[in-house]
Design a protein around this motif. Structure first.
Motif, PDB file in Angstrom:
ATOM      1  N   VAL A 133       0.837  -1.204   0.000  1.00  0.00           N
ATOM      2  CA  VAL A 133       0.000   0.000   0.000  1.00  0.00           C
ATOM      3  C   VAL A 133       0.874   1.256   0.000  1.00  0.00           C
ATOM      4  O   VAL A 133       0.582   2.233  -0.693  1.00  0.00           O
ATOM      5  N   SER A 137       0.791   3.986  -2.812  1.00  0.00           N
ATOM      6  CA  SER A 137       0.465   5.376  -2.457  1.00  0.00           C
ATOM      7  C   SER A 137       1.446   6.359  -3.093  1.00  0.00           C
ATOM      8  O   SER A 137       1.049   7.432  -3.570  1.00  0.00           O
ATOM      9  N   SER A 196      -7.082   1.755   1.486  1.00  0.00           N
ATOM     10  CA  SER A 196      -5.986   0.917   0.990  1.00  0.00           C
ATOM     11  C   SER A 196      -6.390   0.176  -0.282  1.00  0.00           C
ATOM     12  O   SER A 196      -5.622   0.102  -1.250  1.00  0.00           O
TER      13      SER A 196
END
Length: 412
Positions: A133, A137, A196
């Motif tokens: 994640v 990101s 997420s």
């Protein structure tokens, strides 16, 4: 999870740290001096050595027997059969190098089996997903704000996000594996969970991976089927859901047009989506064109199978034989075909039948452990991705396979 003093000693802070770091760096892999290198390898070796030193390692019998038989076959084929019958001579150093890779994946399998025995594979998968994640990101952030910093490191051809991997397709599959974890895990903050999931799906999109889009779509369909026919057992709910699905199918052409229009709007801001766009315009062309060349690679693999269908062509011979006989110097881009070519039909078939048997056992297992569902789904995603990517050396595949086998065989 075991709670004996003996196992608590194995779960020392240093061991937990090694597991966490190994899980995190399964999201990283690069080709250095022709070798597929990941920092997770160092932590895997350290864990194996620690477990051996503490005499806490078990070697599963039947997989080990299979590995020994496989080793004998591929080494015989590589050093003797192919040179004598096909007159192609791979460098002994390259054969040994490829065999070391085979040993390495077996060690990852053994490590996955033993981490499950110690109740630590769930820790590894957790931090693999969390770190996934984080990497996703970064890519989404860079795309939104058009940041070009570290573009050569993080992007392929300046537009396809690949994270810390050398291949955006492989990266997209890893993001879907992290998505599996967050979609299954229960004891996690609701908002963080779905943020997420959104980030991971967005990361798959900006990777520009057609394989990733197809795999995440197939996995979503499987989860929908599970939700309708297994999770929700209320007949009324099932009936209404089926009606909605039929309506959706009936409006399929409108849905496709809507997706195409949306992609047309987004493609200027996210150039990587131009590759995904071809899936909705010309699916066959999307598979064989645009740099994929999978149709040629698959046809070459099928021809290579004919050269030695029973014992395969062994190690380090694939590209050499492809060039000499068919003028194509690429690998299969398909795990199933590549292993059939290298191992031969009998051994490859035994292996894949066994893997599918493990998954079927997990599907019908009466054990309610969430980790079993997560490991099972990870294997399913990897098998789906294996149709278009060669994942036979994927570390996480062997870790998860070993771990799932232990959990299924463990007595309550």
């Amino acid at each position: 999870m075991k709670t004996s003093i003996e196992n608590r000693n194995v779960k020392s802070p240093i061991v937990v740290l090694l597991v966490v770091l190994m899980g995190a760096f399964l999201n990283q892999s690069n080709i250095i001096f022709g070798v597929n290198f990941s920092f997770s390898d160092f932590f895997a070796i350290a864990l194996l050595l620690y477990l051996i030193f503490k005499n806490k390692i078990d070697i599963p019998i039947f997989p080990t027997i299979f590995f020994i038989i496989l080793s004998i076959v591929v080494l015989f084929t590589s050093f003797f059969y192919v040179p004598i019958t096909l007159h192609v001579y791979a460098q002994p150093v390259q054969i040994i190098s490829d065999y070391i890779k085979l040993i390495a994946i077996f060690f990852f399998f053994v490590l996955g089996f033993n981490l499950s025995k110690l109740g630590m594979l769930d820790i590894l998968v957790k931090y693999f997903a969390f770190f996934g994640v984080l990497i996703g990101s970064i890519g989404v952030f860079f795309y939104i704000f058009n940041i070009s910093l570290f573009a050569n490191l993080l992007f392929y051809a300046d537009i396809r996000y690949r994270g810390l991997m050398n291949d955006p397709n492989y990266f997209s599959i890893l993001q879907i594996l992290a998505l599996v974890y967050f979609s299954r895990v229960k004891n996690i903050n609701f908002i963080f969970k779905y943020v997420s999931i959104l980030i991971l799906i967005s990361a798959v999109l900006i990777s520009g991976s057609k394989t990733g889009i197809i795999v995440v779509s197939c996995y979503s369909i499987l989860r929908l089927i599970e939700y309708i026919f297994i999770t929700r057992k209320n007949l009324r709910t099932v009936f209404l859901t089926v009606i909605l699905l039929l309506i959706f199918i009936g409006m399929w052409s409108f849905v496709i047009n809507g997706i195409q229009n949306l992609l047309n709007l987004l493609v200027n801001d996210i150039p990587a989506l131009s590759r995904v766009q071809t899936l909705f315009i010309d699916f066959n062309g999307a598979i064989s064109e645009g740099g994929s060349g999978r149709e040629t690679a698959w046809n070459t693999a099928l021809e290579l199978v004919k050269l030695s269908p029973f014992i395969g062509i062994g190690l380090a011979n694939y590209i050499l034989l492809g060039i000499q006989f068919f003028g194509v110097g690429t690998l299969a881009h398909n795990t199933y075909l590549q292993l059939i070519v290298e191992w031969g039909i009998p051994l490859a078939s035994i292996f894949f039948i066994y893997v599918f048997f493990v998954i079927v056992r997990a599907v019908f297992s009466k054990k309610e452990d969430t980790i079993i569902k997560i490991l099972r789904d990870i294997l399913i995603v990897l098998l789906l991705g294996s149709v278009a990517i060669s994942l036979n050396n994927a570390r996480i595949f062997w870790l998860v396979l070993g771990g799932l086998i232990f959990y299924l065989n463990k007595r309550k």
